[in-house]
Design an enzyme around this catalytic site. Structure first.
Site, PDB file in Angstrom:
ATOM      1  N   LYS A   1      48.182  50.844  60.237  1.00 31.84           N
ATOM      2  CA  LYS A   1      47.339  51.378  59.168  1.00 31.84           C
ATOM      3  C   LYS A   1      46.255  52.333  59.696  1.00 31.84           C
ATOM      4  O   LYS A   1      46.006  52.390  60.905  1.00 31.84           O
ATOM      5  CB  LYS A   1      46.711  50.198  58.401  1.00 31.84           C
ATOM      6  CG  LYS A   1      47.744  49.357  57.638  1.00 31.84           C
ATOM      7  CD  LYS A   1      47.070  48.274  56.792  1.00 31.84           C
ATOM      8  CE  LYS A   1      48.085  47.472  56.013  1.00 31.84           C
ATOM      9  NZ  LYS A   1      47.442  46.431  55.158  1.00 31.84           N
TER      10      LYS A   1
ATOM     11  N   TYR B   1      52.784  50.369  47.048  1.00 30.77           N
ATOM     12  CA  TYR B   1      52.027  49.163  46.690  1.00 30.77           C
ATOM     13  C   TYR B   1      52.105  48.846  45.188  1.00 30.77           C
ATOM     14  O   TYR B   1      51.244  48.135  44.669  1.00 30.77           O
ATOM     15  CB  TYR B   1      50.571  49.298  47.129  1.00 30.77           C
ATOM     16  CG  TYR B   1      50.356  49.042  48.613  1.00 30.77           C
ATOM     17  CD1 TYR B   1      50.629  47.789  49.179  1.00 30.77           C
ATOM     18  CD2 TYR B   1      49.876  50.029  49.460  1.00 30.77           C
ATOM     19  CE1 TYR B   1      50.431  47.550  50.527  1.00 30.77           C
ATOM     20  CE2 TYR B   1      49.671  49.789  50.814  1.00 30.77           C
ATOM     21  CZ  TYR B   1      49.952  48.540  51.336  1.00 30.77           C
ATOM     22  OH  TYR B   1      49.753  48.289  52.673  1.00 30.77           O
TER      23      TYR B   1
ATOM     24  N   ASN C   1      43.137  45.970  57.833  1.00 27.67           N
ATOM     25  CA  ASN C   1      43.667  44.895  58.681  1.00 27.67           C
ATOM     26  C   ASN C   1      44.815  45.360  59.578  1.00 27.67           C
ATOM     27  O   ASN C   1      45.675  44.573  59.958  1.00 27.67           O
ATOM     28  CB  ASN C   1      44.035  43.676  57.826  1.00 27.67           C
ATOM     29  CG  ASN C   1      45.087  43.993  56.782  1.00 27.67           C
ATOM     30  OD1 ASN C   1      45.572  45.119  56.708  1.00 27.67           O
ATOM     31  ND2 ASN C   1      45.456  43.003  55.993  1.00 27.67           N
TER      32      ASN C   1
ATOM     33  N   HIS D   1      50.767  46.452  58.325  1.00 24.84           N
ATOM     34  CA  HIS D   1      51.543  45.907  57.209  1.00 24.84           C
ATOM     35  C   HIS D   1      52.864  45.407  57.764  1.00 24.84           C
ATOM     36  O   HIS D   1      53.409  46.003  58.690  1.00 24.84           O
ATOM     37  CB  HIS D   1      51.836  46.991  56.164  1.00 24.84           C
ATOM     38  CG  HIS D   1      52.964  46.616  55.237  1.00 24.84           C
ATOM     39  ND1 HIS D   1      52.751  45.855  54.120  1.00 24.84           N
ATOM     40  CD2 HIS D   1      54.304  46.839  55.304  1.00 24.84           C
ATOM     41  CE1 HIS D   1      53.925  45.639  53.519  1.00 24.84           C
ATOM     42  NE2 HIS D   1      54.884  46.227  54.222  1.00 24.84           N
TER      43      HIS D   1
ATOM     44  N   GLU E   1      61.562  48.685  51.488  1.00 26.24           N
ATOM     45  CA  GLU E   1      60.470  49.427  52.135  1.00 26.24           C
ATOM     46  C   GLU E   1      61.011  50.398  53.188  1.00 26.24           C
ATOM     47  O   GLU E   1      60.507  51.518  53.332  1.00 26.24           O
ATOM     48  CB  GLU E   1      59.467  48.435  52.727  1.00 26.24           C
ATOM     49  CG  GLU E   1      58.742  47.652  51.634  1.00 26.24           C
ATOM     50  CD  GLU E   1      57.813  46.557  52.149  1.00 26.24           C
ATOM     51  OE1 GLU E   1      57.718  46.365  53.392  1.00 26.24           O
ATOM     52  OE2 GLU E   1      57.178  45.896  51.312  1.00 26.24           O
TER      53      GLU E   1
HETATM   54  P1  RTP Z   1      50.700  43.495  53.995  1.00 31.08           P
HETATM   55  O1  RTP Z   1      51.428  43.490  52.661  1.00 31.08           O
HETATM   56  O2  RTP Z   1      49.855  44.709  54.209  1.00 31.08           O
HETATM   57  O3  RTP Z   1      51.582  43.194  55.151  1.00 31.08           O
HETATM   58  O4  RTP Z   1      49.649  42.315  53.992  1.00 31.08           O
HETATM   59  P2  RTP Z   1      49.747  40.902  53.338  1.00 31.08           P
HETATM   60  O5  RTP Z   1      51.129  40.632  52.808  1.00 31.08           O
HETATM   61  O6  RTP Z   1      49.168  39.981  54.344  1.00 31.08           O
HETATM   62  O7  RTP Z   1      48.731  41.079  52.127  1.00 31.08           O
HETATM   63  P3  RTP Z   1      48.997  41.410  50.579  1.00 31.08           P
HETATM   64  O8  RTP Z   1      48.481  40.277  49.774  1.00 31.08           O
HETATM   65  O9  RTP Z   1      50.401  41.880  50.374  1.00 31.08           O
HETATM   66  O10 RTP Z   1      48.002  42.629  50.380  1.00 31.08           O
HETATM   67  C1  RTP Z   1      48.363  43.931  50.762  1.00 31.08           C
HETATM   68  C2  RTP Z   1      47.204  44.592  51.447  1.00 31.08           C
HETATM   69  O11 RTP Z   1      46.146  44.783  50.521  1.00 31.08           O
HETATM   70  C3  RTP Z   1      44.891  44.694  51.202  1.00 31.08           C
HETATM   71  N1  RTP Z   1      44.103  43.641  50.586  1.00 31.08           N
HETATM   72  N2  RTP Z   1      42.862  43.802  50.234  1.00 31.08           N
HETATM   73  N3  RTP Z   1      40.259  43.422  49.240  1.00 31.08           N
HETATM   74  C4  RTP Z   1      41.120  42.417  49.193  1.00 31.08           C
HETATM   75  O12 RTP Z   1      40.822  41.316  48.767  1.00 31.08           O
HETATM   76  C5  RTP Z   1      42.451  42.652  49.721  1.00 31.08           C
HETATM   77  N4  RTP Z   1      43.437  41.758  49.743  1.00 31.08           N
HETATM   78  C6  RTP Z   1      44.486  42.393  50.285  1.00 31.08           C
HETATM   79  C7  RTP Z   1      45.195  44.409  52.659  1.00 31.08           C
HETATM   80  O13 RTP Z   1      45.234  45.660  53.359  1.00 31.08           O
HETATM   81  C8  RTP Z   1      46.561  43.776  52.578  1.00 31.08           C
HETATM   82  O14 RTP Z   1      47.239  43.864  53.812  1.00 31.08           O
HETATM   83 MG    MG Z   2      52.200  41.958  51.486  1.00 28.50          MG
END
Ligand code: RTP
Ligand code: MG
Length: 140
Positions: free
Chosen positions: A11, A51, A114, A117, A128
């Site tokens: 990222k 997204y 973070n 992804h 994807e």
């Molecule tokens: P990713 O999809 O990026 O691998 O991460 P993940 O499954 O761990 O997290 P996900 O729930 O799918 O969320 C996608 C991305 O959105 C951002 N995020 N921001 N501000 C917030 O509360 C928040 N929560 C999630 C993060 O960049 C997350 O990786």
């Molecule tokens: Mg995710």
């Protein structure tokens, strides 16, 4: 265990700090092989499309702004049980909750910035990968 593929993004917070190599090394050390890689600057349309599952979430607008704030490196990773292997080395979404030795614990700045992804299922990995890569860009 079957050899499978997953989709990864390094990222903007990580590319900005010149961590592309360091993150990739952690992926490789975890047993994943980079079979496709390119550095791109996502358009707003691309980030919103990628997204789309999160479009009702309160952080969607900020997430799209962040993901278009600088270059990213999109990659296809191959390895045994690649989706889980990648998510294990990535660590929890929020770096405060991520285990020691994970990419997010080591490098992430916040729950949003973070660093990486990774796809969350084989089905989403295929979608994807297709979103960002042509078949001839992937060399296994
Ligand atoms: P990713 O999809 O990026 O691998 O991460 P993940 O499954 O761990 O997290 P996900 O729930 O799918 O969320 C996608 C991305 O959105 C951002 N995020 N921001 N501000 C917030 O509360 C928040 N929560 C999630 C993060 O960049 C997350 O990786
Ligand atoms: Mg995710």
């Amino acid at each position: 265990m079957a050899v499978t593929r997953t989709f990864s993004i390094i990222k903007p917070d990580a590319t900005r700090r010149n961590l592309t190599g360091a993150v990739t090394k952690m992926l490789e050390d975890a047993g994943l092989r980079v079979v496709a890689s390119k550095r791109i600057h996502m358009t707003k349309d691309q980030a919103e499309g990628f997204y789309a599952v999160h479009k009702e979430r309160p952080f969607f607008g900020e997430l799209v702004d962040f993901m278009t704030s600088g270059p990213v490196v999109v990659q296809v990773l191959e390895g045994e049980d690649a989706v889980k292997r990648n998510r294990d080395i990535m660590g929890a979404t929020n770096p405060a909750d991520a285990a020691d030795g994970t990419i997010r614990k080591t490098f992430a700045e916040s729950i949003e910035a973070n660093s990486v992804h990774g796809s969350d299922s084989d089905e989403n990995a295929a979608i994807e990968i297709d979103f960002f890569f042509d078949k001839d860009e992937i060399v296994g």
